[in-house]
Scaffold this motif. Sequence first.
Motif, PDB file in Angstrom:
ATOM      1  N   HIS A 125    -115.083  10.404  61.053  1.00  0.00           N
ATOM      2  CA  HIS A 125    -114.596  10.318  59.679  1.00  0.00           C
ATOM      3  C   HIS A 125    -115.414  11.194  58.749  1.00  0.00           C
ATOM      4  O   HIS A 125    -114.876  11.856  57.864  1.00  0.00           O
ATOM      5  CB  HIS A 125    -114.712   8.871  59.181  1.00  0.00           C
ATOM      6  CG  HIS A 125    -113.400   8.185  59.088  1.00  0.00           C
ATOM      7  ND1 HIS A 125    -112.440   8.590  58.198  1.00  0.00           N
ATOM      8  CD2 HIS A 125    -112.877   7.142  59.765  1.00  0.00           C
ATOM      9  CE1 HIS A 125    -111.381   7.813  58.345  1.00  0.00           C
ATOM     10  NE2 HIS A 125    -111.617   6.936  59.292  1.00  0.00           N
ATOM     11  N   PHE A 133    -107.170  17.027  61.745  1.00  0.00           N
ATOM     12  CA  PHE A 133    -106.779  15.846  62.513  1.00  0.00           C
ATOM     13  C   PHE A 133    -105.302  15.562  62.266  1.00  0.00           C
ATOM     14  O   PHE A 133    -104.852  15.573  61.123  1.00  0.00           O
ATOM     15  CB  PHE A 133    -107.634  14.645  62.107  1.00  0.00           C
ATOM     16  CG  PHE A 133    -109.058  14.779  62.557  1.00  0.00           C
ATOM     17  CD1 PHE A 133    -109.446  14.327  63.814  1.00  0.00           C
ATOM     18  CD2 PHE A 133    -110.012  15.404  61.757  1.00  0.00           C
ATOM     19  CE1 PHE A 133    -110.752  14.469  64.255  1.00  0.00           C
ATOM     20  CE2 PHE A 133    -111.326  15.545  62.187  1.00  0.00           C
ATOM     21  CZ  PHE A 133    -111.693  15.082  63.440  1.00  0.00           C
ATOM     22  N   THR A 150    -100.936   8.942  76.003  1.00  0.00           N
ATOM     23  CA  THR A 150    -101.279   9.863  74.919  1.00  0.00           C
ATOM     24  C   THR A 150    -101.554  11.242  75.497  1.00  0.00           C
ATOM     25  O   THR A 150    -101.127  12.265  74.956  1.00  0.00           O
ATOM     26  CB  THR A 150    -102.527   9.347  74.163  1.00  0.00           C
ATOM     27  OG1 THR A 150    -102.282   8.007  73.748  1.00  0.00           O
ATOM     28  CG2 THR A 150    -102.819  10.196  72.947  1.00  0.00           C
ATOM     29  N   ALA A 194    -101.604  13.198  63.241  1.00  0.00           N
ATOM     30  CA  ALA A 194    -101.248  11.796  63.428  1.00  0.00           C
ATOM     31  C   ALA A 194    -100.600  11.521  64.784  1.00  0.00           C
ATOM     32  O   ALA A 194    -100.462  10.377  65.180  1.00  0.00           O
ATOM     33  CB  ALA A 194    -100.330  11.348  62.299  1.00  0.00           C
ATOM     34  N   ARG A 223    -106.113  15.195  67.885  1.00  0.00           N
ATOM     35  CA  ARG A 223    -105.683  13.799  67.835  1.00  0.00           C
ATOM     36  C   ARG A 223    -106.861  12.968  68.334  1.00  0.00           C
ATOM     37  O   ARG A 223    -107.318  13.159  69.457  1.00  0.00           O
ATOM     38  CB  ARG A 223    -104.450  13.652  68.735  1.00  0.00           C
ATOM     39  CG  ARG A 223    -103.938  12.238  68.997  1.00  0.00           C
ATOM     40  CD  ARG A 223    -103.409  11.577  67.774  1.00  0.00           C
ATOM     41  NE  ARG A 223    -104.386  10.567  67.401  1.00  0.00           N
ATOM     42  CZ  ARG A 223    -104.172   9.586  66.552  1.00  0.00           C
ATOM     43  NH1 ARG A 223    -103.031   9.510  65.914  1.00  0.00           N
ATOM     44  NH2 ARG A 223    -105.088   8.703  66.301  1.00  0.00           N
ATOM     45  N   GLN A 224    -107.371  12.101  67.472  1.00  0.00           N
ATOM     46  CA  GLN A 224    -108.493  11.274  67.883  1.00  0.00           C
ATOM     47  C   GLN A 224    -107.956  10.004  68.535  1.00  0.00           C
ATOM     48  O   GLN A 224    -107.029   9.377  68.026  1.00  0.00           O
ATOM     49  CB  GLN A 224    -109.360  10.911  66.668  1.00  0.00           C
ATOM     50  CG  GLN A 224    -110.735  10.357  67.036  1.00  0.00           C
ATOM     51  CD  GLN A 224    -110.761   8.844  67.115  1.00  0.00           C
ATOM     52  OE1 GLN A 224    -109.948   8.172  66.508  1.00  0.00           O
ATOM     53  NE2 GLN A 224    -111.697   8.307  67.872  1.00  0.00           N
ATOM     54  N   VAL A 225    -108.505   9.654  69.688  1.00  0.00           N
ATOM     55  CA  VAL A 225    -108.087   8.423  70.368  1.00  0.00           C
ATOM     56  C   VAL A 225    -109.308   7.555  70.638  1.00  0.00           C
ATOM     57  O   VAL A 225    -110.226   7.954  71.336  1.00  0.00           O
ATOM     58  CB  VAL A 225    -107.389   8.718  71.712  1.00  0.00           C
ATOM     59  CG1 VAL A 225    -106.865   7.423  72.321  1.00  0.00           C
ATOM     60  CG2 VAL A 225    -106.264   9.708  71.542  1.00  0.00           C
ATOM     61  N   ASP A 226    -109.303   6.373  70.029  1.00  0.00           N
ATOM     62  CA  ASP A 226    -110.336   5.392  70.334  1.00  0.00           C
ATOM     63  C   ASP A 226    -109.843   4.620  71.552  1.00  0.00           C
ATOM     64  O   ASP A 226    -108.853   3.897  71.483  1.00  0.00           O
ATOM     65  CB  ASP A 226    -110.514   4.466  69.128  1.00  0.00           C
ATOM     66  CG  ASP A 226    -111.487   3.324  69.398  1.00  0.00           C
ATOM     67  OD1 ASP A 226    -111.722   3.007  70.572  1.00  0.00           O
ATOM     68  OD2 ASP A 226    -111.995   2.739  68.426  1.00  0.00           O
TER      69      ASP A 226
END
Lengths: 525, 169
Positions: B63, B79, B106, B81, B48-51
């Motif tokens: 990406h 990846f 998160t 959601a 899970r990518q978290v900015d």
Amino acid sequence: MSSSNWTTDFLSQLADVGIAVEQIPLPAISLWQIASPQWQQFAELAMLADLRWASGWAEHHDERLFINACFEKYGVYVLLRAIVNTAKPELPSQATVYPAANRSERHSQDMYGVNFLGHPDNRRWTRHKAWAKNHYPLRKDFPVAGMPETITPPDMDYPFVKAYGAGVYEIPVGPVHAGIIEPGHFRFQAVGELILNLEERLAYVHKGIEKIAEGRNPESLARLAGRISGDTTVGHTWAACRAMEQAAGVEIPARAALLRGILAERERVANHLGDMGAICNDVAFVFAQMQFTRLREDWLRTNAAVFGHRLLMDKIIPGGVACDLTDESAALITQGISQLRKELSEIMPAVDLNSSLEDRLYTAGYLAPDIAKAFGTLGYVGRASGQDFDVRRDAPYAPYDQANFKVALEDQGDIASRFWVRYKEINAALKLIGHFISQLTAGDILAEWQTPLPGSESLGIVEGWRGEIMAYVRFADDNKIARFYPRDPSILNWPALEKLTLNNIVPDFPVCNKSLNGSYSGNDL
Amino acid sequence: MLRLLKKILQTGVVTEACKVPKDDELEALGIQIKRHIDKQFSGSIAIRQVDAGSCNGCELEIHALNNPYYDIERYGIHFVASPRHADVLLVTGPVSRHMQTALLRTYEATPNPKWVVAVGDCAACGGEFGVTYASCGAVANVIPVDMVISGCPPTPLALMKGLLGLMVR
């Protein structure tokens, strides 16, 4: 009113209604100072004279706050200023006249405590819970470190607009989204699948860029500007450097200007390729996504081979550029261009003839030209809705002043328009890169820096890939930055998303959003 | 349709081979968790990518991992959601104070065992932004970090090596 002297005519109109304007020439722009009570009246006349509201920000000087706004017409910019006291920092709002000024004034309200009288929506905007209501981070007496709590609480009680009625429901989305994208919150009011209202709540990635810019030297500011929005690193660095160079009276060498042009156009192509793929991906047309991401990767690899950085960070520096172009590198770029042209000539017909894509992209996410104008939308968003403006053509700067190119324009205003405007812009950019390479002659790539006088200020304006970027810079003594305000085009484009999603269905929101592709970081600062 | 198929055939497979990093490279990646991870993950990981405040430069390169050249899914790295589906949180940016609670939540929503990878110079040490009234600086100032991939932004190759390093046997 002819194109060259609208300022003369407009000044006489102002004089007729008793608005006294003190004109102060700044490097590259004229500053008009008026009395603060006439702030709104000026905007009303500006609207009648068809001026575009382009940017707004404030500055703190001891007991006074400088309130600034920038207007443009026919490529001529005017910087408007009024001064208020910190004891009673209030003046009538321009947002009542120009919707484009709305969030900008709310930003100044949160960061400086300016009270814009009669503002149509004075809820907090940039401020969540990281600082208290009566604290103003951009005032000089506010410490950079602030007084944060160990854990900043979430911004729970923001008063969103509500909709009531049978079958009306609310969908909160974010700040952490499902994809690999930046954080922000969207609040939908919907009936069934239909969007009745969308409200954006941004500023989640507010990093205090304006505050930490203060006290930096020019090199350090350029580095920071390159990280306002990673996808626009060239654009923002160029705007910041232009502002600093104008304030310091530094003229960059011709070769450096051409190299900056090449860098900026390469950034435009890379981002448009990525966006075109992503728009198709959001309507499940994976063929285009795979092809465009492949072309983007090829393009970025050439960046790395030629300039030493895939995204071209830190290649523009105050006084010029930090990278030169050898003949072999130029040949590599030229070869990449013809390869990309060939690939696009095969891919675009396949995309154009695809009926599933047509079904989803045409008429969806419609932004009417009058709304696009009211919000001052820029770049491909504005140009897909008939807003015929491009800094490179209308207020040209080196190297664009020596180049001919066509500004892409459409007036359908839908997602397909924004898709095709990007494609046309890629073609124009490829032509420009070729032209700039052909114009290169041997010479310096860096001019010697001169320490600007304390208090010197200027506005650097360039056309980034998203549209017009404006950077305001004021120097303190000893080469230090006193104030930096970068205005990313996203700041003006984001509000248009709230309008263009109306009457679309919720599942089309991602593609609507992607077609606009605002920068969260560039907006939140 | 024919044009489309023709282009697919012409393009062929462009995916490139990528070597699993060696021991000294893993050292350079700052992997604090060791090899037992592979057993836990059974050869595939969900990310899970978290900015948390990035300038979006790191996101562009993350990406790129999904483009046909890198196609990171072929290694079982995908990846997802929701943090509830994730083994790994890939966190970018200096953590802005406005994102601090969102990042903590998160992290809490991610089931154990979980690992946190801080991506980019800002996530590693605060980068150009540091600790201010608006920024908490490095990700490690907010949640425990197991591994750091530095770079501004790290290239897809650096990211790939880092993530493969998580799964090295």
